[in-house]
Design a protein around this motif. Sequence first.
Motif, mmCIF file in Angstrom:
data_model
loop_
_atom_site.group_PDB
_atom_site.id
_atom_site.type_symbol
_atom_site.label_atom_id
_atom_site.label_comp_id
_atom_site.label_asym_id
_atom_site.label_seq_id
_atom_site.Cartn_x
_atom_site.Cartn_y
_atom_site.Cartn_z
ATOM 1 N N LEU A 16 0.840 -1.197 0.000
ATOM 2 C CA LEU A 16 0.000 0.000 0.000
ATOM 3 C C LEU A 16 0.876 1.248 0.000
ATOM 4 C CD1 LEU A 16 -3.007 1.012 0.252
ATOM 5 C CD2 LEU A 16 -2.506 1.332 2.684
ATOM 6 N N ILE A 17 2.058 1.153 0.617
ATOM 7 C CA ILE A 17 2.960 2.291 0.733
ATOM 8 C C ILE A 17 3.767 2.496 -0.539
ATOM 9 C CG2 ILE A 17 4.755 3.366 2.141
ATOM 10 C CD1 ILE A 17 2.135 2.644 3.655
ATOM 11 N N THR A 18 4.392 1.430 -1.013
ATOM 12 C CA THR A 18 5.253 1.518 -2.193
ATOM 13 C C THR A 18 5.397 0.136 -2.823
ATOM 14 O OG1 THR A 18 7.406 2.316 -3.005
ATOM 15 C CG2 THR A 18 7.401 1.132 -0.891
ATOM 16 N N ASN A 19 5.824 0.086 -4.048
ATOM 17 C CA ASN A 19 5.917 -1.183 -4.774
ATOM 18 C C ASN A 19 7.215 -1.912 -4.413
ATOM 19 O OD1 ASN A 19 5.840 -3.313 -6.533
ATOM 20 N ND2 ASN A 19 5.610 -2.100 -8.387
ATOM 21 N N VAL A 20 7.152 -2.722 -3.355
ATOM 22 C CA VAL A 20 8.340 -3.454 -2.915
ATOM 23 C C VAL A 20 8.573 -4.727 -3.723
ATOM 24 C CG1 VAL A 20 8.297 -2.536 -0.569
ATOM 25 C CG2 VAL A 20 7.029 -4.620 -1.087
ATOM 26 N N ILE A 21 7.625 -5.120 -4.563
ATOM 27 C CA ILE A 21 7.813 -6.294 -5.416
ATOM 28 C C ILE A 21 8.583 -5.927 -6.672
ATOM 29 C CG2 ILE A 21 6.597 -7.983 -6.873
ATOM 30 C CD1 ILE A 21 4.515 -8.222 -4.682
ATOM 31 N N GLY A 22 8.285 -4.773 -7.241
ATOM 32 C CA GLY A 22 9.036 -4.328 -8.408
ATOM 33 C C GLY A 22 8.173 -4.194 -9.647
#
Length: 199
Positions: A69-75
């Motif tokens: 929800l915060i940022t795209n940590v998957i990529g």
Amino acid sequence: EGKYIAFLDQDDIWEKEKLLSQVEILEQNQDIDLVACHFYFINQKGKRLDGMIDHSIDIENYNLKNEMLITNVIGPPSCVLLRKECFAKVGVFDVNLAGPEDRDMWLRICHECKIHIQKKELCGFRLHQSNAHINIPRMKMNQFKFINKHKPSYNKTLLCRAYGFVYLDAAREYFVAGKRFKALINVFISMMIYPLKID
């Protein structure tokens, strides 16, 4: 007819072992539905840009549903290989989200499927003038639209953190663009929405 779906956006690049290594993970782990690798940035000429991404954090120990929800940590999509069944479970990409549509997809998959992150840089993400982040107001608008879409699933604290990060991300983009005053305004708004806790 295939079992898996891979993405290669625009002029991003894969390392030669990327696809095979991810297929092997899915073949050997039937409980995993999506596998993503680390990535690095390249410029328009294909030269690697080092030092721009911190991979020291163990993403798999995160609460992915919250962090996405915060940022795209998957990529970006070029990092991902997934089972075709994922689309049957969560639907297709939301075309109404211009920019965070991949993050929206990964978040929906997080709620329904198991995800594995490879700790290898197997994908190069190309930075060029057509990247969506060039239009900062539009980027912010679509980030807000993404958060509002998922708002019912999260508490107020996490939502404030997410909204605050949108302004912080915009501040970074404005700073890089040389627009220091706009960057400062966005930092201020970010801190008003989600103040940093300093011990």
